[in-house]
Scaffold this motif. Structure first.
Motif, short mmCIF file in Angstrom:
data_model
loop_
_atom_site.label_atom_id
_atom_site.label_comp_id
_atom_site.label_asym_id
_atom_site.label_seq_id
_atom_site.Cartn_x
_atom_site.Cartn_y
_atom_site.Cartn_z
N TRP A 219 0.84 -1.18 0.00
CA TRP A 219 0.00 0.00 0.00
C TRP A 219 0.88 1.24 0.00
CZ3 TRP A 219 -0.79 -4.13 3.38
CH2 TRP A 219 -1.94 -4.89 3.14
N PRO A 220 0.36 2.38 -0.45
CA PRO A 220 1.14 3.62 -0.40
C PRO A 220 1.32 4.10 1.04
CG PRO A 220 -1.08 4.06 -1.21
CD PRO A 220 -0.94 2.57 -1.07
N SER A 221 2.34 4.90 1.26
CA SER A 221 2.57 5.39 2.62
C SER A 221 1.46 6.36 3.02
CB SER A 221 3.94 6.06 2.72
OG SER A 221 4.02 7.15 1.86
N ASP B 252 2.40 15.26 21.05
CA ASP B 252 1.86 15.14 19.70
C ASP B 252 2.96 14.77 18.73
OD1 ASP B 252 -0.79 15.83 20.36
OD2 ASP B 252 -0.31 17.96 20.30
N VAL B 253 2.64 13.87 17.81
CA VAL B 253 3.59 13.44 16.79
C VAL B 253 2.88 13.32 15.44
CG1 VAL B 253 5.13 12.16 18.34
CG2 VAL B 253 3.21 10.98 17.28
N THR B 254 3.67 13.37 14.40
CA THR B 254 3.21 13.05 13.06
C THR B 254 4.07 11.89 12.59
OG1 THR B 254 2.58 15.33 12.62
CG2 THR B 254 2.88 13.90 10.71
N VAL B 255 3.41 10.81 12.16
CA VAL B 255 4.11 9.59 11.74
C VAL B 255 3.80 9.33 10.27
CG1 VAL B 255 4.44 7.12 12.15
CG2 VAL B 255 3.85 8.64 14.06
N ARG B 256 4.83 9.15 9.50
CA ARG B 256 4.69 8.72 8.12
C ARG B 256 5.00 7.23 8.12
NH1 ARG B 256 7.47 9.66 2.96
NH2 ARG B 256 5.73 9.60 1.54
N PHE B 257 4.07 6.41 7.63
CA PHE B 257 4.22 4.96 7.74
C PHE B 257 3.70 4.25 6.51
CE2 PHE B 257 -0.01 5.86 9.17
CZ PHE B 257 -0.77 4.77 8.80
N VAL B 258 4.13 3.00 6.39
CA VAL B 258 3.65 2.12 5.33
C VAL B 258 2.81 1.04 6.00
CG1 VAL B 258 4.29 0.48 3.53
CG2 VAL B 258 5.67 2.54 3.89
N PRO B 259 1.51 0.97 5.67
CA PRO B 259 0.68 -0.09 6.25
C PRO B 259 1.04 -1.44 5.65
CG PRO B 259 -0.62 1.30 4.77
CD PRO B 259 0.76 1.85 4.79
N LYS B 260 1.15 -2.44 6.52
CA LYS B 260 1.44 -3.81 6.07
C LYS B 260 0.54 -4.74 6.86
CE LYS B 260 5.31 -4.94 4.62
NZ LYS B 260 6.61 -5.35 4.24
N ARG B 261 0.32 -5.91 6.31
CA ARG B 261 -0.54 -6.89 6.98
C ARG B 261 -0.01 -7.28 8.36
NH1 ARG B 261 -4.16 -9.49 3.10
NH2 ARG B 261 -3.45 -8.87 1.05
N GLY C 166 1.84 -5.45 10.36
CA GLY C 166 2.11 -4.29 11.21
C GLY C 166 2.60 -3.10 10.40
N ASP C 167 2.22 -1.92 10.85
CA ASP C 167 2.62 -0.69 10.18
C ASP C 167 4.10 -0.41 10.43
OD1 ASP C 167 -0.03 -0.33 9.37
OD2 ASP C 167 -0.53 0.77 11.20
N ILE C 168 4.81 -0.02 9.37
CA ILE C 168 6.24 0.28 9.46
C ILE C 168 6.43 1.79 9.42
CG2 ILE C 168 8.51 -0.07 8.42
CD1 ILE C 168 7.17 -2.67 9.39
N ALA C 169 6.95 2.35 10.51
CA ALA C 169 7.17 3.80 10.58
C ALA C 169 8.38 4.18 9.73
CB ALA C 169 7.39 4.23 12.01
N ARG C 170 8.19 5.13 8.82
CA ARG C 170 9.30 5.66 8.02
C ARG C 170 9.90 6.88 8.71
NH1 ARG C 170 10.46 1.39 5.65
NH2 ARG C 170 9.12 0.70 3.97
N SER C 171 9.03 7.72 9.34
CA SER C 171 9.53 8.87 10.07
C SER C 171 8.55 9.22 11.19
CB SER C 171 9.71 10.08 9.14
OG SER C 171 8.47 10.54 8.66
N ILE C 172 9.10 9.73 12.29
CA ILE C 172 8.30 10.20 13.42
C ILE C 172 8.80 11.60 13.74
CG2 ILE C 172 7.70 9.88 15.84
CD1 ILE C 172 8.16 6.88 15.45
N GLN C 173 7.90 12.57 13.68
CA GLN C 173 8.24 13.95 13.98
C GLN C 173 7.51 14.33 15.27
OE1 GLN C 173 10.33 16.25 12.37
NE2 GLN C 173 9.90 17.50 14.13
N VAL C 174 8.28 14.61 16.33
CA VAL C 174 7.69 15.03 17.61
C VAL C 174 7.48 16.53 17.54
CG1 VAL C 174 8.02 15.14 20.11
CG2 VAL C 174 8.92 13.18 18.82
#
Length: 92
Positions: A13-15, A71-80, A82-90
């Motif tokens: 799936w797309p991030s 508060d955080v913003t997480v960019r992730f790739v959904p996978k069956r 578990g979601d894989i975090a690409r970046s976490i911005q606090v």
């Protein structure tokens, strides 16, 4: 002789991007739980390529223990599995 297969990880799936609050950090399991604005918790698995930052400062998963409920913003790739975090911005 044993042949080894080279595994290439492709995203099914797309991030996506999620904004919410950190509710749990498990450095050993490399897991961060983020509760979305709708109250739904998301398990984010971290990899060696996950970028964690606050402003321009780089952080580690151990640093996130002190940022629970922030508060955080997480960019992730959904996978069956578990979601894989690409970046976490606090957010400061």
């Amino acid at each position: 002789k044993t042949a080894t297969a080279k595994t290439v990880e492709t995203a099914a799936w797309p991030s996506e991007t999620l904004s919410g609050k950190i509710t749990m950090v498990d450095p050993v399991a490399k897991l961060v739980v983020v509760k979305g604005s709708d109250g739904v918790p998301f398990d984010m698995h971290l990899t060696s390529s996950t970028r964690i930052s606050s402003g321009s400062q780089r952080l580690t998963i151990k640093d996130l223990n002190q940022d629970k409920q922030k508060d955080v913003t997480v960019r992730f790739v959904p996978k069956r599995d578990g979601d894989i975090a690409r970046s976490i911005q606090v957010k400061s």
